[in-house]
Design an enzyme around this catalytic site. Structure first.
Site, PDB file in Angstrom:
ATOM      1  N   HIS A 202      68.796  -6.034 -20.040  1.00 22.10           N
ATOM      2  CA  HIS A 202      67.775  -6.209 -18.996  1.00 22.10           C
ATOM      3  C   HIS A 202      67.824  -7.543 -18.255  1.00 22.10           C
ATOM      4  CE1 HIS A 202      64.623  -8.785 -20.985  1.00 22.10           C
ATOM      5  NE2 HIS A 202      65.300  -8.430 -22.059  1.00 22.10           N
ATOM      6  N   CYS A 326      52.787 -19.995 -24.381  1.00 20.14           N
ATOM      7  CA  CYS A 326      51.361 -20.278 -24.334  1.00 20.14           C
ATOM      8  C   CYS A 326      50.736 -19.832 -25.648  1.00 20.14           C
ATOM      9  CB  CYS A 326      50.728 -19.526 -23.171  1.00 20.14           C
ATOM     10  SG  CYS A 326      48.984 -19.842 -22.978  1.00 20.14           S
TER      11      CYS A 326
END
Ligand SMILES: *Cc1c(COP(=O)(O)O)cnc(C)c1O
Length: 393
Positions: A202, A326
């Site tokens: 991908h 994060c």
């Protein structure tokens, strides 16, 4: 929010039309299980074999050295754990770098818990592993060296051929995560003396959830996924035929168009860097000045928070990445930039822009225009936010 600009091609790419066209009939026409011996199965085997040939050809390997996996992460885990276990009889020391993909670092951590010892080589300010330091780290019980070909955050290209030669001379198995290198630079497993190499579909305009591990004939590797007789008894699980076929086509196109792709993204990258350098003060381009891929630019903007830049650009329809994960709302400075000696304050304001086949000059102009505004806005409020954050601790 009308205009959409995708500058996160190092995270994933769209599926190319040529790729999609080859995949489609695999869902409902050639839907046989390649493990079945009837005609439906044989048809599927033919398609999978062709895909395997294409991947092999793209990296200078033999077809029977390619094993399909569920992606780059599985290939990395399989390589690190499978090779370490297969060679544990010789020793339990592994050498890798501090800037590897989490898939490699995670697999190494898992091995440490089992009693393996891992040396994490540092990198210089450009993100390069030193060959001298690698040689220095080699011990009698070193069984595996795993160094990525291209770093996904900053784009630095390692001296893979020299590392391969060193590994060979010391009779140590050499694995490389080439996920970001595939399609960006020429890979030849013979010339580079690579024993095992991870690839993913991908990142090169193929579908998600499929990748491959190349394992040189004669190299031992333990299975990661036990099950049926698929992948010559080495990786159980019914083959993802559409995925594999799409990956094969994507690889063929990536090699075919590599030169044009590089020319295109290089001119866009150079233009982008020239523009932001002249229009935005106090920035730093991270990564090697020239030994790097053309499609990734990592920039540190002083006095701003990368997460805030990302969100404000997103509001304008521009997709970028901070490279730093994060974690529960608090931004962790990137371990890659930290390893390169980038100070936390600077690393905090870092953004990865990654260009792709469909990126246009108009996209760059729009991004530069918005970036100038965003950075200006954020810098105006910066002293307060900085003081606030420090005060929180
Ligand atoms: C994306 C990436 C991977 C993981 O590949 P997946 O197919 O997404 O699991 C591994 N290594 C590098 C360098 C990558 O960029």
């Amino acid at each position: 929010m009308e205009k959409k600009v995708y500058l996160d091609n190092a995270a994933t790419t769209y599926v190319a039309t040529e790729v999609l066209n080859e995949m489609m009939p695999c869902f409902n026409v050639f839907y046989g299980n390649p493990n079945s011996i009837h005609s439906f199965g044989r048809e599927a085997v033919g398609l999978v074999d062709r895909a395997r040939d294409r991947i092999a050809k793209a990296i200078g390997a033999r077809s029977n050295e390619i094993y399909f996996t569920s992606g780059g992460t599985e290939a990395d885990n399989w390589a690190i754990k499978g090779l370490a276990h297969a060679y544990a009889y010789k020793g339990k020391h592994i050498i890798t770098s501090k800037i590897e993909h989490p898939a490699v670092l995670g697999a190494c951590k898992a091995l440490e818990a089992e009693g393996f010892e891992v040396t994490y080589l540092p990198v210089d300010q450009n993100g390069l592993v030193s060959l001298a330091e690698l040689i220095h780290a080699i011990r009698k019980d070193t069984i595996l060296i795993s160094i990525m070909a291209v770093n996904n955050e900053v784009g630095t290209i390692q001296n893979i051929k020299a590392i391969g030669k060193t590994a060979k001379e010391n009779d140590i198995v050499f694995h490389t995560d080439a996920v970001q290198a595939f399609g960006a630079l020429k890979l030849d497993v013979m010339d580079m003396e690579i024993d095992a190499m991870s690839l993913s579909s991908h990142k090169i305009y193929g579908p998600k959830g499929v990748g491959a591990l190349y394992v040189r004939n004669g190299i031992r590797i333990e299975n990661l996924i036990d099950g049926g007789h698929q992948e010559r008894n080495r990786r159980g699980g019914t083959t993802n035929v559409p995925g594999v076929v799409g990956f094969g086509k994507a690889a063929e196109i990536a090699i075919r168009d590599m030169h044009i792709f590089n020319q295109k993204v290089k001119s866009l990258r150079d233009y982008f860097v020239k523009e932001i350098t002249s229009k935005i003060p106090y920035i730093k381009i991270n990564g090697h000045p020239h030994q790097k891929v053309n499609n990734i630019v990592n920039v540190s903007f002083e006095l701003v928070d990368g997460e805030a830049v990302l969100m404000m650009l997103d509001f304008e329809g521009i997709a970028v990445s901070t490279g730093s994960a994060c974690l529960s709302g608090a931004t962790e400075p990137s371990y890659v930039l930290a390893s390169m000696g980038v100070e936390p304050e600077l690393s905090q304001g870092s953004i990865r822009f990654s260009f792709g086949r469909s990126t246009t000059k108009a996209d760059i102009d729009y991004t530069v225009e918005k970036l100038v505004e965003v950075i200006e806005k954020l810098r105006k409020i910066s002293p307060q936010t900085k003081a606030g954050r420090k005060g929180d601790k």
